[in-house]
Design an enzyme around this catalytic site. Sequence first.
Site, PDB file in Angstrom:
ATOM      1  N   ASN A 177      48.940  19.375  85.971  1.00 52.19           N
ATOM      2  CA  ASN A 177      47.896  20.054  86.243  1.00 52.19           C
ATOM      3  C   ASN A 177      48.036  21.601  85.493  1.00 52.19           C
ATOM      4  OD1 ASN A 177      45.753  21.689  87.187  1.00 52.19           O
ATOM      5  ND2 ASN A 177      46.666  21.832  89.340  1.00 52.19           N
ATOM      6  N   LYS A 207      45.794  23.716  84.698  1.00 48.25           N
ATOM      7  CA  LYS A 207      45.189  25.062  85.350  1.00 48.25           C
ATOM      8  C   LYS A 207      44.577  25.333  84.057  1.00 48.25           C
ATOM      9  CE  LYS A 207      47.993  25.129  89.301  1.00 48.25           C
ATOM     10  NZ  LYS A 207      48.658  26.002  90.454  1.00 48.25           N
ATOM     11  N   GLY A 224      52.977  27.667  93.356  1.00 48.69           N
ATOM     12  CA  GLY A 224      52.745  28.715  92.310  1.00 48.69           C
ATOM     13  C   GLY A 224      53.794  29.904  92.891  1.00 48.69           C
ATOM     14  N   HIS A 233      41.639  20.645  95.183  1.00 46.32           N
ATOM     15  CA  HIS A 233      42.692  21.412  94.860  1.00 46.32           C
ATOM     16  C   HIS A 233      42.658  22.880  95.674  1.00 46.32           C
ATOM     17  CE1 HIS A 233      45.878  24.033  93.013  1.00 46.32           C
ATOM     18  NE2 HIS A 233      46.392  22.968  92.708  1.00 46.32           N
ATOM     19  N   GLU A 235      43.335  25.823  95.084  1.00 44.48           N
ATOM     20  CA  GLU A 235      42.521  26.892  94.197  1.00 44.48           C
ATOM     21  C   GLU A 235      41.155  26.802  94.314  1.00 44.48           C
ATOM     22  OE1 GLU A 235      45.127  26.636  90.868  1.00 44.48           O
ATOM     23  OE2 GLU A 235      46.908  27.380  92.089  1.00 44.48           O
ATOM     24  N   SER A 253      55.582  23.866  93.421  1.00 45.03           N
ATOM     25  CA  SER A 253      56.747  24.663  93.056  1.00 45.03           C
ATOM     26  C   SER A 253      57.795  23.211  92.667  1.00 45.03           C
ATOM     27  CB  SER A 253      57.321  25.688  93.664  1.00 45.03           C
ATOM     28  OG  SER A 253      56.434  26.704  93.825  1.00 45.03           O
ATOM     29  N   GLU A 291      49.745  19.200  99.139  1.00 43.24           N
ATOM     30  CA  GLU A 291      50.222  20.543  98.551  1.00 43.24           C
ATOM     31  C   GLU A 291      50.255  21.602  99.689  1.00 43.24           C
ATOM     32  OE1 GLU A 291      49.879  20.355  93.941  1.00 43.24           O
ATOM     33  OE2 GLU A 291      47.753  21.066  94.724  1.00 43.24           O
TER      34      GLU A 291
HETATM   35  P1  PGA Z   1      52.845  24.713  90.909  1.00 42.51           P
HETATM   36  O1  PGA Z   1      51.326  24.243  91.147  1.00 42.51           O
HETATM   37  O2  PGA Z   1      53.672  23.528  90.659  1.00 42.51           O
HETATM   38  O3  PGA Z   1      52.587  25.862  89.781  1.00 42.51           O
HETATM   39  O4  PGA Z   1      53.344  25.249  92.208  1.00 42.51           O
HETATM   40  C1  PGA Z   1      51.085  22.848  91.811  1.00 42.51           C
HETATM   41  C2  PGA Z   1      49.880  22.714  91.799  1.00 42.51           C
HETATM   42  O5  PGA Z   1      48.826  23.672  92.070  1.00 42.51           O
HETATM   43  O6  PGA Z   1      49.001  21.653  91.657  1.00 42.51           O
END
Ligand code: PGA
Length: 254
Positions: A11, A13, A175, A97, A99, A215, A169
Amino acid sequence: MKARKCLVAANWKMHKTVEEAVNFVKELQEKLPFREDREAMIAPPFTALSAVRAVLHRKDIFLGAQNCHWEDKGAFTGEISPMMLADIGCSYVILGHSERRHIFCETDEVVNKKVLAVLKKGLIPVLCVGEKLEEREAGKTFDVVKDQLKRGLNGVGKEEASRIVIAYEPVWAIGTGRTAKPHQAQEVHIFIRNVLAELYDNALASSTRILYGGSVKPENVDELMAEQDIDGLLVGGASLEVDSFCRIVSYRAL
Ligand code: PGA
């Protein structure tokens, strides 16, 4: 050997220009060893989807989108429809997601409309669920996850549900560098499988791929993938570099 075919999704983003995206995919196709038991998915920003599609030739690497609208077309300034995504050769769409939920205020009802629309176009939704830190600390993880699953899958029949991928998640791990401990993730993955069995049946629950995200890095991938019910990964930050993503897809069985 895992019970289900592993899917490792990148992903990206809001990262990468068209040129960067294309170069990444070309390099990945050269470097990633082919393995019968696993496949990868790249979800670049909308602007790079077509260009990535044009260079993608490996059958074990799929194209995904990070979001979409629920209508096919119309006066929805700034939106992209599932029809448009199918048209340019996407296979997967990441939906719900955290976000999208927390920065763009997407509710379970909106996520559900998108899941239904994506399925109708023959695309595979990757439905993301997960609790916030305060919800985990209040002991509400299972309630939150169950609620998101039930609402997100509202009106989805068994046949269509059998195509869905779920991604767990935990919001506190995205993140932040704070990964869920493998056993913490495994516990929620089993729970998700049980909810799917309740909503549909055992056969569907045991064939559904449930990814972990938050992460994920080359340093923790092997122990995460050692858990029986973790069928793949949704990777943000560590999917932006070819070597790091390659290592994650090439996780080693412990
Ligand atoms: P990350 O993001 O691996 O940077 O923690 C995962 C995601 O948001 O799908």
